[in-house]
Design a protein around this motif. Structure first.
Motif, short mmCIF file in Angstrom:
data_model
loop_
_atom_site.label_atom_id
_atom_site.label_comp_id
_atom_site.label_asym_id
_atom_site.label_seq_id
_atom_site.Cartn_x
_atom_site.Cartn_y
_atom_site.Cartn_z
N LYS A 81 0.81 -1.22 0.00
CA LYS A 81 0.00 0.00 0.00
C LYS A 81 0.84 1.27 0.00
CE LYS A 81 -4.00 -2.08 2.21
NZ LYS A 81 -4.87 -2.13 3.40
N THR A 82 2.06 1.20 0.53
CA THR A 82 2.90 2.39 0.62
C THR A 82 4.04 2.37 -0.40
OG1 THR A 82 4.32 1.39 2.32
CG2 THR A 82 2.43 2.71 3.07
N ASP A 83 4.09 1.34 -1.22
CA ASP A 83 5.16 1.17 -2.21
C ASP A 83 6.53 1.24 -1.54
OD1 ASP A 83 6.10 0.67 -4.79
OD2 ASP A 83 6.44 2.80 -5.16
N SER A 84 6.64 0.58 -0.40
CA SER A 84 7.91 0.55 0.34
C SER A 84 8.44 -0.88 0.37
CB SER A 84 7.70 1.07 1.77
OG SER A 84 6.81 0.22 2.47
N THR A 85 9.63 -1.04 0.90
CA THR A 85 10.25 -2.34 1.01
C THR A 85 10.28 -2.75 2.48
OG1 THR A 85 11.63 -1.90 -0.91
CG2 THR A 85 12.36 -3.64 0.56
N LEU A 86 9.82 -3.95 2.75
CA LEU A 86 9.92 -4.51 4.09
C LEU A 86 11.36 -4.98 4.27
CD1 LEU A 86 8.72 -5.54 6.77
CD2 LEU A 86 8.05 -7.62 5.55
N VAL A 87 12.09 -4.30 5.13
CA VAL A 87 13.50 -4.63 5.35
C VAL A 87 13.61 -5.89 6.20
CG1 VAL A 87 15.70 -3.84 6.32
CG2 VAL A 87 14.19 -2.23 5.16
N ARG A 88 12.91 -5.90 7.34
CA ARG A 88 12.98 -7.03 8.26
C ARG A 88 11.91 -6.90 9.31
NH1 ARG A 88 16.34 -10.84 7.24
NH2 ARG A 88 18.12 -9.49 7.08
N ILE A 89 11.50 -8.04 9.85
CA ILE A 89 10.64 -8.05 11.03
C ILE A 89 11.47 -8.60 12.17
CG2 ILE A 89 8.58 -9.01 12.11
CD1 ILE A 89 7.34 -9.23 9.33
N ILE A 90 11.62 -7.80 13.21
CA ILE A 90 12.41 -8.20 14.37
C ILE A 90 11.47 -8.16 15.58
CG2 ILE A 90 14.42 -7.67 15.79
CD1 ILE A 90 15.47 -6.10 13.28
N GLY A 91 11.17 -9.31 16.13
CA GLY A 91 10.21 -9.37 17.23
C GLY A 91 8.85 -8.93 16.74
N ASN A 92 8.31 -7.90 17.35
CA ASN A 92 7.01 -7.36 16.94
C ASN A 92 7.15 -6.01 16.26
OD1 ASN A 92 5.39 -9.51 17.93
ND2 ASN A 92 5.76 -8.76 20.00
N VAL A 93 8.31 -5.78 15.67
CA VAL A 93 8.59 -4.52 14.99
C VAL A 93 9.01 -4.80 13.56
CG1 VAL A 93 10.06 -2.47 14.97
CG2 VAL A 93 9.31 -3.42 17.14
N ALA A 94 8.38 -4.09 12.62
CA ALA A 94 8.72 -4.22 11.20
C ALA A 94 9.46 -2.95 10.77
CB ALA A 94 7.48 -4.42 10.37
N VAL A 95 10.48 -3.12 9.95
CA VAL A 95 11.26 -1.99 9.45
C VAL A 95 10.96 -1.84 7.95
CG1 VAL A 95 13.58 -1.06 9.10
CG2 VAL A 95 13.09 -2.45 11.13
N PHE A 96 10.60 -0.62 7.55
CA PHE A 96 10.26 -0.32 6.16
C PHE A 96 11.19 0.74 5.60
CE2 PHE A 96 6.37 -1.84 8.09
CZ PHE A 96 5.91 -2.75 7.15
N TYR A 97 11.47 0.63 4.29
CA TYR A 97 12.34 1.59 3.61
C TYR A 97 11.71 1.98 2.28
CZ TYR A 97 16.21 3.32 0.77
OH TYR A 97 16.99 4.07 -0.06
N ARG A 98 11.75 3.27 2.00
CA ARG A 98 11.37 3.78 0.68
C ARG A 98 12.25 4.99 0.40
NH1 ARG A 98 5.48 5.75 0.12
NH2 ARG A 98 6.37 7.64 0.97
N PRO A 99 13.03 4.96 -0.69
CA PRO A 99 13.90 6.10 -0.97
C PRO A 99 13.09 7.37 -1.23
CG PRO A 99 14.08 4.41 -2.70
CD PRO A 99 13.14 3.91 -1.67
N ALA A 100 13.69 8.49 -0.90
CA ALA A 100 13.05 9.79 -1.12
C ALA A 100 12.82 10.00 -2.61
CB ALA A 100 13.92 10.91 -0.55
N GLU A 101 11.80 10.79 -2.93
CA GLU A 101 11.46 11.05 -4.33
C GLU A 101 12.58 11.79 -5.06
OE1 GLU A 101 7.64 12.94 -4.57
OE2 GLU A 101 6.71 11.40 -3.33
N LYS A 102 13.15 12.78 -4.41
CA LYS A 102 14.24 13.56 -5.01
C LYS A 102 15.57 12.87 -4.70
CE LYS A 102 11.89 17.96 -4.37
NZ LYS A 102 11.95 19.25 -3.69
#
Length: 104
Positions: free
Chosen positions: A69-90
């Motif tokens: 939905k956010t066009d991001s990349t799921l980097v990793r799920i650690i415990g109950n925390v998910a890390v997401f990355y999406r490069p800036a537009e510029k």
């Protein structure tokens, strides 16, 4: 959504370690407002954490849904925390671009 290799994931995991969770997923589940908030946070910070206070059993499916939905990349799920990355537009605003390109 971009594909990350294991070395790139490690770089982003290390950068995410000191961050606090930007969004909490609670009893209401994943709402449209939370998706919009995640989208805005990614626009500003590129790398964010989402914590699952509820729906811990479904965190994998919910994380993949957030990623789509956010066009991001799921980097990793650690415990109950998910890390997401999406490069800036510029390209000039991208904080992690150089470090990620080094390990290609």
């Amino acid at each position: 959504m971009i594909e990350l290799n294991s070395k790139q994931r490690k770089i982003l995991e290390k950068a995410a370690q000191p961050l606090s969770s930007a969004v909490l997923i609670g009893g209401a589940g994943l709402t449209d407002e939370q998706v919009a908030q995640i989208n805005n946070m990614l626009k500003i910070h590129e790398l964010i954490k989402v914590k699952f206070n509820e729906y811990k059993e479904e965190k994998r499916e919910l994380s993949l849904s957030i990623s789509e939905k956010t066009d991001s990349t799921l980097v990793r799920i650690i415990g109950n925390v998910a890390v997401f990355y999406r490069p800036a537009e510029k390209p000039a605003d991208r904080k992690f671009q150089k470090s990620l390109e080094k390990v290609l």
